[in-house]
Design a protein around this motif. Sequence first.
Motif, PDB file in Angstrom:
ATOM      1  N   THR A  19       0.852  -1.196   0.000  1.00  0.00           N
ATOM      2  CA  THR A  19       0.000   0.000   0.000  1.00  0.00           C
ATOM      3  C   THR A  19       0.884   1.241   0.000  1.00  0.00           C
ATOM      4  N   VAL A  20       0.492   2.233  -0.793  1.00  0.00           N
ATOM      5  CA  VAL A  20       1.211   3.498  -0.855  1.00  0.00           C
ATOM      6  C   VAL A  20       0.196   4.622  -0.986  1.00  0.00           C
ATOM      7  N   ARG A  21       0.463   5.726  -0.328  1.00  0.00           N
ATOM      8  CA  ARG A  21      -0.453   6.874  -0.396  1.00  0.00           C
ATOM      9  C   ARG A  21      -0.127   7.693  -1.644  1.00  0.00           C
ATOM     10  N   ALA A  22      -1.170   8.055  -2.384  1.00  0.00           N
ATOM     11  CA  ALA A  22      -0.995   8.800  -3.628  1.00  0.00           C
ATOM     12  C   ALA A  22      -1.862  10.048  -3.601  1.00  0.00           C
ATOM     13  N   ARG A  23      -1.413  11.061  -4.332  1.00  0.00           N
ATOM     14  CA  ARG A  23      -2.125  12.340  -4.389  1.00  0.00           C
ATOM     15  C   ARG A  23      -2.058  12.868  -5.815  1.00  0.00           C
ATOM     16  N   GLY A  24      -3.155  13.472  -6.257  1.00  0.00           N
ATOM     17  CA  GLY A  24      -3.195  14.050  -7.603  1.00  0.00           C
ATOM     18  C   GLY A  24      -4.428  13.549  -8.341  1.00  0.00           C
ATOM     19  N   PRO A  25      -4.341  13.481  -9.663  1.00  0.00           N
ATOM     20  CA  PRO A  25      -3.223  13.883 -10.523  1.00  0.00           C
ATOM     21  C   PRO A  25      -3.262  15.378 -10.837  1.00  0.00           C
ATOM     22  N   ARG A  26      -2.153  15.875 -11.369  1.00  0.00           N
ATOM     23  CA  ARG A  26      -2.099  17.251 -11.873  1.00  0.00           C
ATOM     24  C   ARG A  26      -1.270  17.244 -13.149  1.00  0.00           C
ATOM     25  N   ASN A  27      -1.502  18.236 -13.994  1.00  0.00           N
ATOM     26  CA  ASN A  27      -0.857  18.228 -15.307  1.00  0.00           C
ATOM     27  C   ASN A  27      -0.328  19.606 -15.676  1.00  0.00           C
ATOM     28  N   HIS A  28       0.982  19.714 -15.764  1.00  0.00           N
ATOM     29  CA  HIS A  28       1.643  20.924 -16.260  1.00  0.00           C
ATOM     30  C   HIS A  28       2.376  20.636 -17.573  1.00  0.00           C
ATOM     31  N   PHE A  29       2.029  19.510 -18.200  1.00  0.00           N
ATOM     32  CA  PHE A  29       2.676  19.090 -19.445  1.00  0.00           C
ATOM     33  C   PHE A  29       1.607  18.550 -20.402  1.00  0.00           C
ATOM     34  N   PRO A  30       0.528  19.313 -20.616  1.00  0.00           N
ATOM     35  CA  PRO A  30      -0.601  18.796 -21.400  1.00  0.00           C
ATOM     36  C   PRO A  30      -0.308  18.738 -22.892  1.00  0.00           C
ATOM     37  N   VAL A  31      -1.029  17.888 -23.572  1.00  0.00           N
ATOM     38  CA  VAL A  31      -0.908  17.759 -25.020  1.00  0.00           C
ATOM     39  C   VAL A  31      -1.840  18.773 -25.691  1.00  0.00           C
ATOM     40  N   VAL A  32      -1.265  19.619 -26.510  1.00  0.00           N
ATOM     41  CA  VAL A  32      -2.026  20.607 -27.276  1.00  0.00           C
ATOM     42  C   VAL A  32      -2.438  19.963 -28.602  1.00  0.00           C
ATOM     43  N   SER A  33      -3.628  20.234 -29.048  1.00  0.00           N
ATOM     44  CA  SER A  33      -4.125  19.638 -30.282  1.00  0.00           C
ATOM     45  C   SER A  33      -3.282  20.054 -31.476  1.00  0.00           C
ATOM     46  N   SER A  34      -2.909  19.065 -32.301  1.00  0.00           N
ATOM     47  CA  SER A  34      -2.105  19.318 -33.493  1.00  0.00           C
ATOM     48  C   SER A  34      -2.288  18.152 -34.458  1.00  0.00           C
ATOM     49  N   LYS A  35      -1.964  18.390 -35.726  1.00  0.00           N
ATOM     50  CA  LYS A  35      -2.011  17.310 -36.711  1.00  0.00           C
ATOM     51  C   LYS A  35      -0.732  16.482 -36.690  1.00  0.00           C
ATOM     52  N   ARG A  36       0.381  17.083 -36.216  1.00  0.00           N
ATOM     53  CA  ARG A  36       1.663  16.378 -36.231  1.00  0.00           C
ATOM     54  C   ARG A  36       2.425  16.625 -34.921  1.00  0.00           C
ATOM     55  N   TYR A  37       3.074  15.562 -34.442  1.00  0.00           N
ATOM     56  CA  TYR A  37       3.853  15.633 -33.210  1.00  0.00           C
ATOM     57  C   TYR A  37       5.213  14.989 -33.420  1.00  0.00           C
ATOM     58  N   LEU A  38       6.199  15.573 -32.756  1.00  0.00           N
ATOM     59  CA  LEU A  38       7.542  15.012 -32.721  1.00  0.00           C
ATOM     60  C   LEU A  38       7.910  14.822 -31.253  1.00  0.00           C
ATOM     61  N   PHE A  39       8.048  13.563 -30.831  1.00  0.00           N
ATOM     62  CA  PHE A  39       8.374  13.250 -29.448  1.00  0.00           C
ATOM     63  C   PHE A  39       9.855  12.915 -29.342  1.00  0.00           C
ATOM     64  N   VAL A  40      10.503  13.493 -28.322  1.00  0.00           N
ATOM     65  CA  VAL A  40      11.916  13.226 -28.055  1.00  0.00           C
ATOM     66  C   VAL A  40      12.044  12.827 -26.599  1.00  0.00           C
ATOM     67  N   GLY A  41      12.499  11.597 -26.357  1.00  0.00           N
ATOM     68  CA  GLY A  41      12.621  11.102 -24.996  1.00  0.00           C
ATOM     69  C   GLY A  41      14.010  10.601 -24.707  1.00  0.00           C
ATOM     70  N   GLY A  42      14.429  10.786 -23.469  1.00  0.00           N
ATOM     71  CA  GLY A  42      15.714  10.268 -23.023  1.00  0.00           C
ATOM     72  C   GLY A  42      15.544   9.510 -21.728  1.00  0.00           C
TER      73      GLY A  42
END
Length: 320
Positions: free
Chosen positions: A97-120
């Motif tokens: 068991t773990v206590r959790a809080r949220g969710p919150r989003n400061h990194f939302p996806v904006v509507s677009s026809k094309r996306y380029l994702f870069v992850g590390g």
Amino acid sequence: MTVDTVVREFEADLVVRKAEQVADGVVALTLGRPGGGTLPGWTPGAHIDLILDDDFTRQYSLCGHTGDTDAWRVAVLHAPDSRGGSTRVHQLGEGSTVRARGPRNHFPVVSSKRYLFVGGGIGITPLLAMIYEVDAAGADWELHYGGRQRRSMAFADELARFGDRVHLVPEDELGRLDLAAILRPRAGTLVYACGPEGLLSAVEQLCAPWPPGSLHLERFSARATEPEPGGDSSFEVVLQHSGRTVTVPPDRSIFETVRAAGVSVLGSCLEGICGTCETEVVDGEVDHRDSVLDEDERAAGEVMMICVSRCRGARLTLAL
């Protein structure tokens, strides 16, 4: 002392339904209510707090499907040299068991026809939820995902279903991501990036020629900020709803000062990276020092992170 209250987020003890290794050193936890039932809805880019002790809270991106209304999934890289959060998470097993809080989003996806994702590295976690979302919406997208070794790259098997839209770049096999080639300006395309600071700084630099608003990124650690000339000074904060005025000294944050005055405010990372303490600014000029707001949001001056940001003048008025 009387304590003024604020509206609280969802917070509850959740049970670990599944704990699985999704890469070397990375565990994915699926969390749900102990007795079953739905959890608050969320959008891609959101994160939750895991409260691992009374004063020990860490933030982790949700990386499942938004349609899974009865479960939240997070993935955590074990970093033995960090402050201990990942070690504690890796000690959780099925049934814990773990206590959790949220969710919150400061990194939302904006509507677009094309996306380029870069992850590390572990920065793939928020991007994975975004990919599921935009793919289901029929958008055009591609992912460039770098890691030290193939076996250390979380969710590589899960991403394989998307075929050649996904470009895995293990450094020991192919070298580092060729960001200069990847980030040539493209019309009508939004860039979403998450990963270590070196990667994000390079992405910011290379996206400078792109149209304004093209780049969206999330940091897992606070970015360096330039201190105000002459160092920090004291200033007054008017708490509009509480009817009080407090003085913030040079060596204390607004968050600490307000709490000491008996006003309850939510906070978590206290480093300006999680957004929990975001507060509406009624009047005054803010010295933004967070790693959450983008340049347009900073210029608007409508909100601030009171755990790290300060005042450029003598007084701020906040909606507290």
